[in-house]
Design a protein around this motif. Structure first.
Motif, PDB file in Angstrom:
ATOM      1  N   CYS A  23      55.419  53.639 109.286  1.00  0.00           N
ATOM      2  CA  CYS A  23      55.297  54.533 108.127  1.00  0.00           C
ATOM      3  C   CYS A  23      53.866  54.998 107.893  1.00  0.00           C
ATOM      4  O   CYS A  23      53.651  55.982 107.200  1.00  0.00           O
ATOM      5  N   THR A  24      52.892  54.309 108.474  1.00  0.00           N
ATOM      6  CA  THR A  24      51.512  54.779 108.364  1.00  0.00           C
ATOM      7  C   THR A  24      51.386  56.133 109.063  1.00  0.00           C
ATOM      8  O   THR A  24      50.664  57.004 108.606  1.00  0.00           O
ATOM      9  N   PRO A  61      56.073  53.955  98.772  1.00  0.00           N
ATOM     10  CA  PRO A  61      56.451  52.540  98.860  1.00  0.00           C
ATOM     11  C   PRO A  61      56.591  52.028 100.301  1.00  0.00           C
ATOM     12  O   PRO A  61      56.476  50.831 100.536  1.00  0.00           O
ATOM     13  N   LEU A  62      56.821  52.920 101.258  1.00  0.00           N
ATOM     14  CA  LEU A  62      56.964  52.494 102.657  1.00  0.00           C
ATOM     15  C   LEU A  62      55.626  52.462 103.393  1.00  0.00           C
ATOM     16  O   LEU A  62      55.541  51.997 104.524  1.00  0.00           O
ATOM     17  N   CYS A  63      54.573  52.944 102.742  1.00  0.00           N
ATOM     18  CA  CYS A  63      53.241  53.001 103.347  1.00  0.00           C
ATOM     19  C   CYS A  63      52.827  51.647 103.919  1.00  0.00           C
ATOM     20  O   CYS A  63      52.966  50.626 103.253  1.00  0.00           O
ATOM     21  N   GLY A  64      52.315  51.650 105.130  1.00  0.00           N
ATOM     22  CA  GLY A  64      51.823  50.420 105.727  1.00  0.00           C
ATOM     23  C   GLY A  64      52.905  49.513 106.288  1.00  0.00           C
ATOM     24  O   GLY A  64      52.623  48.429 106.775  1.00  0.00           O
ATOM     25  N   ARG A  65      54.168  49.952 106.223  1.00  0.00           N
ATOM     26  CA  ARG A  65      55.269  49.127 106.730  1.00  0.00           C
ATOM     27  C   ARG A  65      55.810  49.711 108.029  1.00  0.00           C
ATOM     28  O   ARG A  65      55.718  50.904 108.264  1.00  0.00           O
ATOM     29  N   GLU A  66      56.401  48.835 108.821  1.00  0.00           N
ATOM     30  CA  GLU A  66      57.160  49.278 109.978  1.00  0.00           C
ATOM     31  C   GLU A  66      58.620  49.148 109.586  1.00  0.00           C
ATOM     32  O   GLU A  66      59.030  48.094 109.110  1.00  0.00           O
ATOM     33  N   VAL A  67      59.381  50.227 109.723  1.00  0.00           N
ATOM     34  CA  VAL A  67      60.772  50.211 109.284  1.00  0.00           C
ATOM     35  C   VAL A  67      61.693  50.686 110.404  1.00  0.00           C
ATOM     36  O   VAL A  67      61.244  51.297 111.372  1.00  0.00           O
ATOM     37  N   ILE A  68      62.966  50.401 110.229  1.00  0.00           N
ATOM     38  CA  ILE A  68      63.980  50.884 111.159  1.00  0.00           C
ATOM     39  C   ILE A  68      64.853  51.871 110.395  1.00  0.00           C
ATOM     40  O   ILE A  68      65.453  51.529 109.380  1.00  0.00           O
ATOM     41  N   TYR A  69      64.875  53.121 110.880  1.00  0.00           N
ATOM     42  CA  TYR A  69      65.791  54.126 110.349  1.00  0.00           C
ATOM     43  C   TYR A  69      67.081  53.990 111.146  1.00  0.00           C
ATOM     44  O   TYR A  69      67.069  54.105 112.364  1.00  0.00           O
TER      45      TYR A  69
END
Length: 169
Positions: A70-71, A130-138
């Motif tokens: 998300c970065t 809120p997702l800043c700095g996170r690694e997420v799975i779409y």
């Protein structure tokens, strides 16, 4: 008739999808969009460009899992967007963690802030995504792929049947 061509996402195809976003570390669901979103591929983007690119070539009924930093999407966290105030200076209706508040800066620009913490007589607002700095799975589920009509291509998605009707209220 090749079934593949009709149900494969390429430019000019009308696409309906739903998705959820999971934290890649905890597996927690952070966001879920269960009401189908629609767009015309190559005409407009309803998702981040990196995600839209990955959808090209996918087919109707397919689920696509994408690991996203998300970065890259939202930029790095900006600590200057984290503001702590005395609770007494904040209207009562905003004194709850998870509340979104629109604030105006000295240039008259509006920015959305989220109440992230209340400790003692201090309240903290964060203007970062809120997702800043996170690694997420779409996890994207492709519900429908078909040729877009000329109107849909012009509009970029589904055209409402009667645009003359405006919502009452």
């Amino acid at each position: 008739m090749t079934e593949n061509n009709t149900n494969t996402i390429t430019d000019g195809k009308y696409v309906e999808l739903t998705y959820l976003v999971r934290d890649s570390t905890t597996g927690d669901v952070l966001t879920e969009v269960s009401r189908p979103l629609n767009y015309v591929h190559g005409v407009n983007e309803i998702m981040a460009p990196t995600i839209t690119r990955e959808l090209a070539g996918k087919t109707q009924g397919q689920r696509v899992d994408l690991l996203v930093d998300c970065t890259e999407l939202y930029g790095p966290r900006d600590e200057s967007l984290v503001v702590t105030e005395k609770v007494a200076l904040v209207p009562r209706e905003y004194r709850q963690v998870g509340t979104r508040i629109l604030m105006e800066n000295n240039l008259g620009e509006m920015k959305s802030f989220l109440v992230t913490k209340i400790e003692g007589d201090k309240i903290t607002f964060d203007g970062n995504n809120p997702l800043c700095g996170r690694e997420v799975i779409y996890q994207v589920k492709v519900l429908l792929v078909r040729d877009a009509t000329a109107d849909e291509k012009e509009y970029g998605g589904r055209v409402e049947t009667d645009p003359a009707t405006s919502p009452s209220g």
